[in-house]
Write an enzyme that holds these catalytic residues in place. Structure first.
Site, PDB file in Angstrom:
ATOM      1  N   LYS A 121      11.879   3.030   3.985  1.00  0.00           N
ATOM      2  CA  LYS A 121      10.710   2.395   3.363  1.00  0.00           C
ATOM      3  C   LYS A 121      11.128   1.030   2.868  1.00  0.00           C
ATOM      4  O   LYS A 121      12.304   0.824   2.525  1.00  0.00           O
ATOM      5  CB  LYS A 121      10.208   3.233   2.179  1.00  0.00           C
ATOM      6  CG  LYS A 121       8.771   2.980   1.838  1.00  0.00           C
ATOM      7  CD  LYS A 121       7.863   3.675   2.819  1.00  0.00           C
ATOM      8  CE  LYS A 121       6.400   3.539   2.473  1.00  0.00           C
ATOM      9  NZ  LYS A 121       5.589   4.433   3.301  1.00  0.00           N
TER      10      LYS A 121
HETATM   11  P1  NAD Z   1      -4.207  -0.084   1.812  1.00  0.00           P
HETATM   12  O1  NAD Z   1      -3.530  -1.211   1.131  1.00  0.00           O
HETATM   13  O2  NAD Z   1      -4.874  -0.314   3.114  1.00  0.00           O
HETATM   14  O3  NAD Z   1      -5.309   0.551   0.827  1.00  0.00           O
HETATM   15  C1  NAD Z   1      -5.027   0.970  -0.457  1.00  0.00           C
HETATM   16  C2  NAD Z   1      -6.353   1.280  -1.121  1.00  0.00           C
HETATM   17  O4  NAD Z   1      -6.111   1.867  -2.394  1.00  0.00           O
HETATM   18  C3  NAD Z   1      -7.221   0.047  -1.368  1.00  0.00           C
HETATM   19  O5  NAD Z   1      -8.566   0.361  -1.077  1.00  0.00           O
HETATM   20  C4  NAD Z   1      -7.049  -0.201  -2.851  1.00  0.00           C
HETATM   21  O6  NAD Z   1      -8.152  -0.883  -3.416  1.00  0.00           O
HETATM   22  C5  NAD Z   1      -6.955   1.231  -3.340  1.00  0.00           C
HETATM   23  N1  NAD Z   1      -6.394   1.380  -4.678  1.00  0.00           N
HETATM   24  C6  NAD Z   1      -5.313   0.789  -5.227  1.00  0.00           C
HETATM   25  N2  NAD Z   1      -5.162   1.191  -6.496  1.00  0.00           N
HETATM   26  C7  NAD Z   1      -6.168   2.046  -6.746  1.00  0.00           C
HETATM   27  C8  NAD Z   1      -6.570   2.798  -7.868  1.00  0.00           C
HETATM   28  N3  NAD Z   1      -5.897   2.735  -9.008  1.00  0.00           N
HETATM   29  N4  NAD Z   1      -7.669   3.593  -7.761  1.00  0.00           N
HETATM   30  C9  NAD Z   1      -8.372   3.666  -6.607  1.00  0.00           C
HETATM   31  N5  NAD Z   1      -8.041   2.982  -5.513  1.00  0.00           N
HETATM   32  C10 NAD Z   1      -6.960   2.186  -5.582  1.00  0.00           C
HETATM   33  O7  NAD Z   1      -3.114   1.089   1.922  1.00  0.00           O
HETATM   34  P2  NAD Z   1      -3.102   2.340   2.899  1.00  0.00           P
HETATM   35  O8  NAD Z   1      -2.348   1.971   4.108  1.00  0.00           O
HETATM   36  O9  NAD Z   1      -4.473   2.881   3.026  1.00  0.00           O
HETATM   37  O10 NAD Z   1      -2.154   3.360   2.078  1.00  0.00           O
HETATM   38  C11 NAD Z   1      -2.674   4.181   1.043  1.00  0.00           C
HETATM   39  C12 NAD Z   1      -1.683   5.283   0.736  1.00  0.00           C
HETATM   40  O11 NAD Z   1      -1.436   6.031   1.927  1.00  0.00           O
HETATM   41  C13 NAD Z   1      -0.301   4.830   0.254  1.00  0.00           C
HETATM   42  O12 NAD Z   1       0.204   5.818  -0.620  1.00  0.00           O
HETATM   43  C14 NAD Z   1       0.519   4.818   1.520  1.00  0.00           C
HETATM   44  O13 NAD Z   1       1.893   4.941   1.254  1.00  0.00           O
HETATM   45  C15 NAD Z   1      -0.037   6.048   2.196  1.00  0.00           C
HETATM   46  N6  NAD Z   1       0.164   6.102   3.638  1.00  0.00           N
HETATM   47  C16 NAD Z   1      -0.309   5.119   4.460  1.00  0.00           C
HETATM   48  C17 NAD Z   1      -0.143   5.259   5.834  1.00  0.00           C
HETATM   49  C18 NAD Z   1      -0.728   4.253   6.808  1.00  0.00           C
HETATM   50  O14 NAD Z   1      -0.654   4.510   8.018  1.00  0.00           O
HETATM   51  N7  NAD Z   1      -1.329   3.174   6.349  1.00  0.00           N
HETATM   52  C19 NAD Z   1       0.540   6.367   6.373  1.00  0.00           C
HETATM   53  C20 NAD Z   1       0.997   7.348   5.491  1.00  0.00           C
HETATM   54  C21 NAD Z   1       0.792   7.213   4.132  1.00  0.00           C
END
Ligand code: NAD
Length: 420
Positions: A109
């Site tokens: 990561k």
């Molecule tokens: P992203 O940046 O596209 O979206 C994050 C979202 O969370 C945004 O809409 C943001 O406004 C919201 N957010 C932030 N703080 C918040 C809060 N306090 N309350 C409510 N909403 C809040 O990120 P993502 O890629 O969607 O990743 C989200 C999660 O999923 C992370 O934990 C990431 O590690 C995990 N993840 C992502 C992927 C991927 O393929 N993108 C894969 C596995 C896990």
């Protein structure tokens, strides 16, 4: 270093989960130590020129948890709260996720402490390219393959590919995954994580004997994972009652029009004040009655403070580490919530990333239909493996998922042995 890592709440949480599972597996001390601690922790200063002509130094980190089963695989996160402990915890979880899905990877990561929302495209490009240069000696398609995470996207991956390829003198698409389609990204990658969350939620609903068409869901986070989770659930016929993002939360008992919300969020920079729904307190939203609650934003959002108040049937962990160990204990005691643990639930992204890496080596593009079909087959297999382990050993789904994964890594380490 170990003491410093353990003083970080997110790493301490990952380590506590690991210790519990290692006890359950009765792992030999020597293998246990080798599985628990990261192999490499890399921190770099990343100086760039801002648009106003001043220089600013950002700090970036990359943690490679272990390389026993192949290169490390894991996202790159841009967020103000990024630090080494958080990145190390996320790298550890990536390990277990890759092992659970039987992908030939270890976990990694990375992240840079910055606020991408307040930076221009030019600043983000310079930051990404400089970070790539700083960690160049430690990455390659056979060592460390990054992907998008919070605050990064396919454009970020395109810049990394270009920076890396400029050094090698030829295009190396397999250096990252989550690239744009026009740069040998994979069909289906963008929606893969959210699709997997929705697909496993439907599997869990089926297992609990709940009819998909009469179900409701609440989604926290409306980025890549949250949006595609909500969109796919909605396409299955699930009514989306509430959605939140960093700007606020919206609620509509008749169901939110996910596509309209997406358009609104794109135009307004967030979902707050969306006219097709009412405002709701984001914390309260999590505790409303629903069939599926999908936290898809940050880690540590289901805590001892709200776990006892959840009214969902299924907790589908789209985010990494959204549930604290204290909350887990409450949920286990209570026994009413079917948890799809993060390393299983959100594994769709890394699985299609793996497909992308394979396609890049093959110089061949699979269709979206092939990708999603293969993804669902692998996720279904992992889901069945986890649920049957949990039933056989009478443990939680999280313990089951981590036990299968940790044992896979421990076995690989034992087989390879310890180089003197
Ligand atoms: P992203 O940046 O596209 O979206 C994050 C979202 O969370 C945004 O809409 C943001 O406004 C919201 N957010 C932030 N703080 C918040 C809060 N306090 N309350 C409510 N909403 C809040 O990120 P993502 O890629 O969607 O990743 C989200 C999660 O999923 C992370 O934990 C990431 O590690 C995990 N993840 C992502 C992927 C991927 O393929 N993108 C894969 C596995 C896990």
């Amino acid at each position: 270093m170990q003491k410093e890592l353990l003083s970080h709440p997110v790493f301490a949480m990952a380590a506590e989960q690991f210790d519990q599972v290692a006890d359950f597996l009765q792992l030999a001390e020597n293998v246990r130590e080798r599985c628990k601690w990261p192999k490499r922790l890399i921190s770099v200063a990343v100086p760039i020129t801002l648009d106003d002509g001043t220089t600013r130094v950002f700090y970036g980190h990359r943690v490679q948890h272990h390389l026993t089963r192949g290169p490390v695989k894991g996202g790159l996160r841009y967020h103000p709260s990024v630090d080494l402990g958080e990145v190390a915890a996320l790298a550890m979880w990536m390990n277990w996720k890759c092992a659970l899905m039987d992908l030939p990877y270890g976990g990694g990561k990375g992240g840079i402490a910055c606020d991408p929302r307040s930076m221009s495209r030019g600043e983000l490009e310079r930051l990404t390219r400089r970070f790539t240069m700083e960690i160049m000696p430690f990455i390659s398609p056979e060592i460390d393959v990054m992907a998008p995470d919070m605050g990064t996207n396919e454009q970020t991956m395109a810049w990394i590919t270009d920076t890396y390829s400029s050094r090698t003198g030829y295009l190396v698409p397999s250096i990252v995954t989550g690239k744009p389609l026009g740069m040998q990204g994979s069909a289906g990658r963008t929606q893969a994580t959210g699709h997997g969350v929705a697909f496993l939620s439907s599997n869990a609903l089926h297992k609990l004997g709940i009819n998909l068409s009469s179900t409701t869901a609440i989604v926290q986070g409306f980025g890549n994972v949250g949006y595609h989770t909500a969109r796919t659930l909605s396409a299955y016929g699930v009514k989306i009652l509430g959605i939140s993002d960093v700007s606020g939360a919206v609620w509509n008992p008749r169901g939110i029009d996910v596509a309209a919300l997406r358009d609104y969020a794109t135009a307004h920079g967030g979902i707050k004040d969306f006219p097709g729904a009412d405002a709701i307190d984001p914390e309260e939203m999590l505790c409303q009655p629903c069939d599926v609650l999908a936290p898809c934003a940050m880690e540590r959002t289901i805590t001892a403070a709200n776990a006892g108040r959840l009214q969902c049937r299924i907790l589908a962990e789209g985010a990494n580490g959204p549930t604290t160990p204290e909350a887990d204990r409450i949920l286990e005691q209570w026994g009413d919530v079917f948890v799809i643990p993060d390393i299983l639930c959100n594994a769709g992204g890394v699985t299609v990333s793996y497909f992308e890496w394979v396609q890049n080596f093959q110089r061949f593009q699979w269709t979206e239909h092939e990708v999603i079909g293969k993804l669902e087959t692998m996720m279904q297999r992992a889901f069945e493996k986890v649920t049957s382990f949990a039933e056989r050993h009478q443990v939680s789904q999280r313990t089951a998922a981590q036990a299968i994964a940790i044992k896979t890594v421990a076995d690989a380490k034992s087989l390879r042995g310890l180089f003197p």
